[in-house]
Design a protein around this motif. Structure first.
Motif, PDB file in Angstrom:
ATOM      1  N   PRO A   1       0.868  -1.065  -0.326  1.00 24.04           N
ATOM      2  CA  PRO A   1      -0.378  -0.100  -0.344  1.00 24.04           C
ATOM      3  C   PRO A   1       0.595   1.744  -0.088  1.00 24.04           C
ATOM      4  O   PRO A   1       0.214   2.592  -0.179  1.00 24.04           O
ATOM      5  N   GLN A   2       2.714   1.324   0.227  1.00 23.52           N
ATOM      6  CA  GLN A   2       3.099   2.655   0.556  1.00 23.52           C
ATOM      7  C   GLN A   2       3.211   3.075  -1.505  1.00 23.52           C
ATOM      8  O   GLN A   2       3.286   4.338  -1.740  1.00 23.52           O
ATOM      9  N   LEU A   3       2.912   1.965  -1.522  1.00 22.79           N
ATOM     10  CA  LEU A   3       3.305   2.142  -3.161  1.00 22.79           C
ATOM     11  C   LEU A   3       2.188   3.728  -3.858  1.00 22.79           C
ATOM     12  O   LEU A   3       2.334   3.790  -4.760  1.00 22.79           O
ATOM     13  N   ASP A   4       0.713   2.066  -3.223  1.00 17.86           N
ATOM     14  CA  ASP A   4      -0.249   2.880  -3.914  1.00 17.86           C
ATOM     15  C   ASP A   4      -0.399   5.031  -3.134  1.00 17.86           C
ATOM     16  O   ASP A   4      -1.130   5.364  -4.275  1.00 17.86           O
ATOM     17  N   VAL A   5       0.355   4.691  -2.066  1.00 17.87           N
ATOM     18  CA  VAL A   5       0.233   6.645  -1.646  1.00 17.87           C
ATOM     19  C   VAL A   5       0.998   6.691  -2.846  1.00 17.87           C
ATOM     20  O   VAL A   5       1.117   8.791  -2.588  1.00 17.87           O
ATOM     21  N   GLU A   6       2.168   6.572  -2.848  1.00 20.55           N
ATOM     22  CA  GLU A   6       3.439   6.867  -3.367  1.00 20.55           C
ATOM     23  C   GLU A   6       2.730   7.908  -4.613  1.00 20.55           C
ATOM     24  O   GLU A   6       3.083   8.844  -5.645  1.00 20.55           O
ATOM     25  N   MET A   7       2.150   6.844  -5.386  1.00 22.75           N
ATOM     26  CA  MET A   7       1.212   7.597  -6.651  1.00 22.75           C
ATOM     27  C   MET A   7      -0.059   8.560  -6.324  1.00 22.75           C
ATOM     28  O   MET A   7      -0.143   9.583  -6.929  1.00 22.75           O
ATOM     29  N   MET A   8      -0.204   8.682  -5.376  1.00 22.38           N
ATOM     30  CA  MET A   8      -1.083   9.694  -4.997  1.00 22.38           C
ATOM     31  C   MET A   8      -0.306  10.888  -4.460  1.00 22.38           C
ATOM     32  O   MET A   8      -0.026  11.986  -4.465  1.00 22.38           O
ATOM     33  N   VAL A   9       0.596  10.820  -3.642  1.00 19.87           N
ATOM     34  CA  VAL A   9       1.797  11.859  -3.273  1.00 19.87           C
ATOM     35  C   VAL A   9       2.444  12.224  -4.885  1.00 19.87           C
ATOM     36  O   VAL A   9       2.475  13.665  -4.466  1.00 19.87           O
ATOM     37  N   LEU A  10       2.991  11.912  -5.324  1.00 19.59           N
ATOM     38  CA  LEU A  10       3.455  12.168  -6.142  1.00 19.59           C
ATOM     39  C   LEU A  10       2.958  13.421  -7.482  1.00 19.59           C
ATOM     40  O   LEU A  10       3.794  14.331  -7.646  1.00 19.59           O
ATOM     41  N   PRO A  11       1.881  13.164  -7.575  1.00 21.24           N
ATOM     42  CA  PRO A  11       0.829  14.455  -8.573  1.00 21.24           C
ATOM     43  C   PRO A  11       1.002  15.406  -7.289  1.00 21.24           C
ATOM     44  O   PRO A  11       1.107  16.700  -7.260  1.00 21.24           O
ATOM     45  N   LEU A  12       0.604  15.157  -6.045  1.00 19.32           N
ATOM     46  CA  LEU A  12       0.598  16.227  -5.308  1.00 19.32           C
ATOM     47  C   LEU A  12       2.298  17.547  -5.010  1.00 19.32           C
ATOM     48  O   LEU A  12       1.393  18.144  -5.041  1.00 19.32           O
ATOM     49  N   GLU A  13       2.413  16.208  -4.687  1.00 18.96           N
ATOM     50  CA  GLU A  13       4.074  17.337  -4.966  1.00 18.96           C
ATOM     51  C   GLU A  13       4.390  18.256  -5.793  1.00 18.96           C
ATOM     52  O   GLU A  13       5.159  19.178  -5.833  1.00 18.96           O
ATOM     53  N   ILE A  14       4.003  17.623  -7.251  1.00 16.22           N
ATOM     54  CA  ILE A  14       4.431  17.824  -8.407  1.00 16.22           C
ATOM     55  C   ILE A  14       3.542  19.059  -8.404  1.00 16.22           C
ATOM     56  O   ILE A  14       4.146  20.450  -8.296  1.00 16.22           O
ATOM     57  N   TYR A  15       2.145  19.224  -8.017  1.00 17.42           N
ATOM     58  CA  TYR A  15       1.411  20.512  -7.870  1.00 17.42           C
ATOM     59  C   TYR A  15       1.484  21.059  -6.998  1.00 17.42           C
ATOM     60  O   TYR A  15       1.433  22.521  -6.611  1.00 17.42           O
ATOM     61  N   LYS A  16       2.253  20.765  -5.389  1.00 21.80           N
ATOM     62  CA  LYS A  16       2.707  22.037  -5.040  1.00 21.80           C
ATOM     63  C   LYS A  16       4.024  22.837  -4.939  1.00 21.80           C
ATOM     64  O   LYS A  16       3.906  23.884  -4.974  1.00 21.80           O
ATOM     65  N   GLN A  17       4.848  21.522  -5.575  1.00 20.35           N
ATOM     66  CA  GLN A  17       5.959  22.290  -5.582  1.00 20.35           C
ATOM     67  C   GLN A  17       6.082  23.427  -6.801  1.00 20.35           C
ATOM     68  O   GLN A  17       6.433  24.652  -7.010  1.00 20.35           O
ATOM     69  N   LEU A  18       4.364  23.327  -7.644  1.00 17.67           N
ATOM     70  CA  LEU A  18       4.176  24.543  -8.223  1.00 17.67           C
ATOM     71  C   LEU A  18       3.301  25.735  -8.235  1.00 17.67           C
ATOM     72  O   LEU A  18       3.154  26.581  -8.491  1.00 17.67           O
ATOM     73  N   GLY A  19       3.236  24.983  -6.743  1.00 19.15           N
ATOM     74  CA  GLY A  19       2.285  26.151  -6.310  1.00 19.15           C
ATOM     75  C   GLY A  19       0.875  26.086  -6.005  1.00 19.15           C
ATOM     76  O   GLY A  19       0.533  27.855  -5.503  1.00 19.15           O
ATOM     77  N   ILE A  20       0.021  24.899  -6.374  1.00 15.27           N
ATOM     78  CA  ILE A  20      -0.812  25.006  -6.123  1.00 15.27           C
ATOM     79  C   ILE A  20      -1.342  24.564  -4.856  1.00 15.27           C
ATOM     80  O   ILE A  20      -0.447  22.985  -4.786  1.00 15.27           O
ATOM     81  N   ASP A  21      -2.065  24.755  -3.688  1.00 14.86           N
ATOM     82  CA  ASP A  21      -2.456  24.436  -2.340  1.00 14.86           C
ATOM     83  C   ASP A  21      -3.246  23.949  -2.339  1.00 14.86           C
ATOM     84  O   ASP A  21      -4.511  23.887  -1.703  1.00 14.86           O
ATOM     85  N   HIS A  22      -4.933  24.078  -3.458  1.00 16.71           N
ATOM     86  CA  HIS A  22      -6.411  24.027  -3.186  1.00 16.71           C
ATOM     87  C   HIS A  22      -6.438  22.852  -4.303  1.00 16.71           C
ATOM     88  O   HIS A  22      -6.627  22.667  -5.211  1.00 16.71           O
ATOM     89  N   PHE A  23      -6.605  21.723  -3.350  1.00 16.33           N
ATOM     90  CA  PHE A  23      -7.590  20.457  -4.260  1.00 16.33           C
ATOM     91  C   PHE A  23      -8.261  19.574  -3.452  1.00 16.33           C
ATOM     92  O   PHE A  23      -7.823  19.493  -2.509  1.00 16.33           O
ATOM     93  N   SER A  24      -8.782  18.396  -4.570  1.00 17.46           N
ATOM     94  CA  SER A  24      -9.339  17.741  -3.166  1.00 17.46           C
ATOM     95  C   SER A  24      -8.838  15.939  -4.026  1.00 17.46           C
ATOM     96  O   SER A  24      -9.124  15.735  -5.034  1.00 17.46           O
ATOM     97  N   LEU A  25      -8.283  15.589  -2.726  1.00 18.59           N
ATOM     98  CA  LEU A  25      -7.988  14.038  -2.790  1.00 18.59           C
ATOM     99  C   LEU A  25      -9.572  12.690  -2.320  1.00 18.59           C
ATOM    100  O   LEU A  25      -9.453  12.395  -1.574  1.00 18.59           O
ATOM    101  N   LYS A  26      -9.453  12.120  -3.170  1.00 16.30           N
ATOM    102  CA  LYS A  26     -10.308  11.104  -3.563  1.00 16.30           C
ATOM    103  C   LYS A  26     -10.302   9.939  -3.017  1.00 16.30           C
ATOM    104  O   LYS A  26      -9.429   9.488  -4.331  1.00 16.30           O
ATOM    105  N   ILE A  27     -10.818   8.730  -2.711  1.00 17.09           N
ATOM    106  CA  ILE A  27     -10.085   7.878  -2.247  1.00 17.09           C
ATOM    107  C   ILE A  27     -11.164   6.615  -2.250  1.00 17.09           C
ATOM    108  O   ILE A  27     -12.064   6.998  -1.676  1.00 17.09           O
ATOM    109  N   ASN A  28     -10.865   5.433  -2.696  1.00 13.03           N
ATOM    110  CA  ASN A  28     -12.263   4.174  -2.324  1.00 13.03           C
ATOM    111  C   ASN A  28     -10.853   3.122  -2.865  1.00 13.03           C
ATOM    112  O   ASN A  28      -9.886   3.151  -3.298  1.00 13.03           O
ATOM    113  N   SER A  29     -11.714   1.829  -2.374  1.00  8.42           N
ATOM    114  CA  SER A  29     -11.165   0.201  -3.128  1.00  8.42           C
ATOM    115  C   SER A  29     -12.384   0.064  -3.792  1.00  8.42           C
ATOM    116  O   SER A  29     -13.864  -0.061  -3.083  1.00  8.42           O
ATOM    117  N   VAL A  30     -11.882  -0.559  -4.761  1.00  8.07           N
ATOM    118  CA  VAL A  30     -12.863  -1.062  -6.022  1.00  8.07           C
ATOM    119  C   VAL A  30     -13.035  -2.707  -5.263  1.00  8.07           C
ATOM    120  O   VAL A  30     -13.161  -3.443  -6.504  1.00  8.07           O
TER     121      VAL A  30
END
Length: 415
Positions: free
Chosen positions: A137-166
RNA sequence: GUGGCCAUAGUUCAGUUGGUUAGAACGCCAGGUUGUGGCCCUGGAGGUCGAGGGUUCAAAUCCCUCUGGUCACCCCA
């Protein structure tokens, strides 16, 4: 006008490319820090690859692909997303045999034949990553952190993350039946699209944007309430890791996403700065996909994110204002001899690594000065008969207007 | 694939109830004394009014068709 871009495609003009390059460089930097290596696959593949991986019944495959027969009558498709080709390359090149875990990222154009609108083009660009070979599951989380980190470094701090298990192949079939039974009870009241999905892909009915469908299915059982032991534990781990990283998220039991291959984790990042196409990134785990495509049984997770949509958000936030490059030095030549000299000198400086420019249009001094100003050159050197004779000229700082003497033999630019 | 809105210089837009050579701003080009930009001033170039058809003495303006753009539905990045 005789020729135009194809509907839904766009030129990225010189004034925009600096912004694109900036975004790309942030993506590459973050990917490097997370230890992902770039993979570049062809932009077209055998049609079957996409049909098989994305799912015959999905909108992407059933009505949005650019598919054509090539001269040898083979069915070819312009890639509508990046995962299928990446996994094909992983399998074809035996990357899994070279290391137990493969972490790759991609960035490039994708193609879908949809009706264009705000944030939706027929040729658009995505970046994404895939981690193959581990079910942590660490990699599942890494996949969310990656884009969020990119957004953060570009100056975006307002977004929403929705998760689920299918769920997975163990718990999903039973839930699917349960849901279908419930859905059949209200079948006639559902929207046309949802009616079709009841039999084909019941989970998607819950993800319907139709208001009435939403109300009708309000009390329906959710997948994440019917997970097997393994999926429950996995989902809980994902959530606790997100908590530990202080990443805010929302569990959305209706989130399914449009690609059939997801198992366990599915997630989506949206931004309110976008119009109705508000998904910035999406992804999830796909533990059965590699095998489905003919490889060995290999777990995997990945995400994909839209670059155009990211740029829309950045422009709304007034971020990513990157100045395009400007000449350090602009030569103004007075007569033919001087023009030839300045042209040669410009080339010399360029080869030494300085951005230099001259006038190619035979313009007047005034015009050349205007041009230097328009291009926002840092310095100007006017060269005429006199300068060539004395081998010295004046170096004009275009910002301050100040002029200092320089030797034409050895032009030194103040730093 | 379905629907709403839109289409006039390079760009953003004006253009009266149909009525002379279709305008503005910005941008572009050239000048404002002999070799110096930005601000300012003067002048100039640039438009088959998206395309085709129709109504009319007369159409940028009204009608139809098409094309393109845009937004929304659907879906997704």
């Amino acid at each position: 006008m005789k020729f135009r871009t194809i509907k839904g495609t766009k030129d990225i003009l010189p004034e925009e490319t600096a912004g694109w390059q900036n975004v790309e460089s942030v993506i590459r930097r973050v990917m490097r820090n997370f230890n992902y290596q770039e993979i570049r696959t062809p932009t077209f593949e055998q049609t079957g690859l996409f049909a098989r991986s994305i799912g015959e019944l999905t909108d992407i495959v059933s009505k949005e692909m650019y598919t054509f027969l090539d001269r040898s009558e083979e069915s070819i498709t312009l890639r509508p997303e990046g995962t299928a080709a990446t996994l094909r390359a992983y399998i074809q090149n035996n990357l899994g045999e070279q290391s137990p875990l493969t972490k790759v990222y991609y960035i490039g154009p994708m193609f879908r034949q949809e009706r264009p609108q705000a944030g939706r083009l027929r040729q658009f660009h995505q970046f994404g990553a895939e981690a193959l070979g581990a079910s942590s599951p660490q990699l599942d989380v890494e996949m969310m952190v990656l884009p969020l980190e990119i957004y953060k470094q570009l100056g975006i701090d307002h977004f929403s993350l929705k998760i689920n298990s299918v769920g997975c192949e163990k718990c999903r079939p039973a839930y699917k039946q349960l849901l279908q039974t419930e859905l059949r009870k209200i079948f006639t009241q559902l929207s046309h699209d949802s009616q079709v999905r009841v039999e084909q892909n019941p989970l998607r009915v819950l993800d319907s944007k139709d208001k009435k469908d939403r109300e009708l299915t309000a009390g329906m059982p959710l997948m994440n309430e019917h997970l097997c032991e393994e999926c429950t534990v996995h989902f809980a781990s994902v959530r606790s890791l997100l908590d530990a990283l202080n990443i805010p998220y929302e569990v959305d039991g209706r989130l399914v996403r449009g690609l059939d291959y997801y198992t366990k984790t599915a997630f989506e990042i949206t931004s309110t700065a976008l119009g109705s196409q508000d998904a910035l990134a999406g992804g999830g785990r796909y533990d059965l996909l590699v095998e489905e495509l003919g490889g060995k049984q290999t777990p995997g997770v990945g995400f994909a994110a839209g670059i155009e949509r990211l740029l829309i958000v950045l422009s709304k936030l007034n971020e990513n204002k990157i100045a395009s490059s400007a000449p350090v030095i602009f030569f103004v030549g007075l007569d033919e001899t001087a023009r030839i000299w300045t042209f040669l000198k410009t080339n010399e400086l360029r080869r030494q690594g300085t951005c230099a420019e001259v006038d190619y249009l035979g313009r007047s001094v005034k015009s050349q000065m205007r041009e230097a100003n328009r291009q926002q050159a840092q310095y100007v050197i006017v060269v005429g008969e006199q300068e060539l004779k004395t081998k010295t000229a004046k170096l004009k700082n275009m910002h301050t207007g100040e002029e200092t003497a320089v030797s034409l033999e050895k032009i030194e630019i103040p730093s």
